[in-house]
Design a protein around this motif. Structure first.
Motif, short mmCIF file in Angstrom:
data_model
loop_
_atom_site.label_atom_id
_atom_site.label_comp_id
_atom_site.label_asym_id
_atom_site.label_seq_id
_atom_site.Cartn_x
_atom_site.Cartn_y
_atom_site.Cartn_z
N SER A 24 0.84 -1.20 0.00
CA SER A 24 0.00 0.00 0.00
C SER A 24 0.87 1.25 0.00
O SER A 24 2.06 1.20 0.36
CB SER A 24 -0.90 0.01 1.24
N SER A 25 0.28 2.37 -0.37
CA SER A 25 1.02 3.63 -0.33
C SER A 25 1.43 3.95 1.11
O SER A 25 2.49 4.52 1.34
CB SER A 25 0.21 4.77 -0.94
N ARG A 40 1.90 8.30 -3.46
CA ARG A 40 0.90 8.08 -4.51
C ARG A 40 1.22 8.90 -5.76
O ARG A 40 1.10 8.40 -6.88
CB ARG A 40 -0.50 8.39 -4.00
N SER A 44 2.25 7.11 -9.26
CA SER A 44 1.48 7.39 -10.47
C SER A 44 2.41 7.63 -11.65
O SER A 44 2.19 7.11 -12.75
CB SER A 44 0.58 8.61 -10.23
N ARG A 47 3.99 4.30 -12.49
CA ARG A 47 3.00 3.44 -13.15
C ARG A 47 2.85 3.84 -14.61
O ARG A 47 2.79 2.98 -15.51
CB ARG A 47 1.65 3.53 -12.44
N THR A 54 -0.87 -1.27 -10.37
CA THR A 54 -1.69 -0.97 -9.20
C THR A 54 -2.92 -1.84 -9.18
O THR A 54 -3.39 -2.32 -10.20
CB THR A 54 -2.13 0.51 -9.19
N GLU A 56 -6.67 -1.55 -7.03
CA GLU A 56 -7.47 -0.75 -6.11
C GLU A 56 -8.30 -1.63 -5.20
O GLU A 56 -8.52 -2.80 -5.48
CB GLU A 56 -8.35 0.21 -6.90
N TYR A 62 0.52 -1.36 -4.72
CA TYR A 62 1.48 -1.32 -5.82
C TYR A 62 2.31 -2.59 -5.82
O TYR A 62 2.64 -3.14 -4.78
CB TYR A 62 2.41 -0.12 -5.65
#
Length: 139
Positions: A24-25, A40, A44, A47, A54, A56, A62
């Motif tokens: 997780s972040s 995050r 991004s 990614r 990722t 959700e 991640y």
């Protein structure tokens, strides 16, 4: 230079250390010692370049999407920090008749551009995997 490069490398090496593990972040942020919003934002960018994937929702986060043996620190630097070696502030005034004031920034820009090329060339020789191995050998 800002800290984005260090945060990106730390985050990717952390994920490489946990292969096939979703992080997780918040867990990455705790490991990097920064806030999860900053992670995050960085993730991004990574990614978008294909370095991480990722997921959700519950159990999301991640996961490394690249081979750490094939990704160099230069790849990461170019992705998140290229151009940051040169400060945004300029010195002197190109409109002045003084040769020093009108040309210092031009010469400084040339030097910093060359330095960044040398730095990137040096970073090409260090992969994420090699970085992780150096960490593992630390006392």
């Amino acid at each position: 230079m800002n800290s984005d490069f260090t945060i990106a490398v730390h985050s990717l090496v952390y994920l490489a250390y946990l292969p096939d593990h979703m992080a997780s972040s918040e867990s990455i942020a705790e490991n990097v010692c920064t806030n999860s919003a900053r992670i995050r934002k960085m993730m991004s960018c990574l990614r978008n370049k294909g370095y991480v994937k990722t997921k959700e929702g519950v159990g999301g986060g991640y996961i490394l999407a690249c081979n750490p043996e094939e990704v160099s620190l230069a790849d990461i630097y170019i992705t998140v920090s290229h151009g940051t070696l040169k400060p945004k502030w300029c010195t002197g005034d190109p409109e002045k008749k003084c040769v020093i004031s009108s040309n210092t920034q031009l010469v400084m820009d040339q030097i910093l551009d060359e330095a960044e090329l040398y730095y990137e060339k040096y970073l090409e020789n260090i992969t994420l995997s090699a970085f992780l191995e150096k960490i593992k050998r630390c006392p």
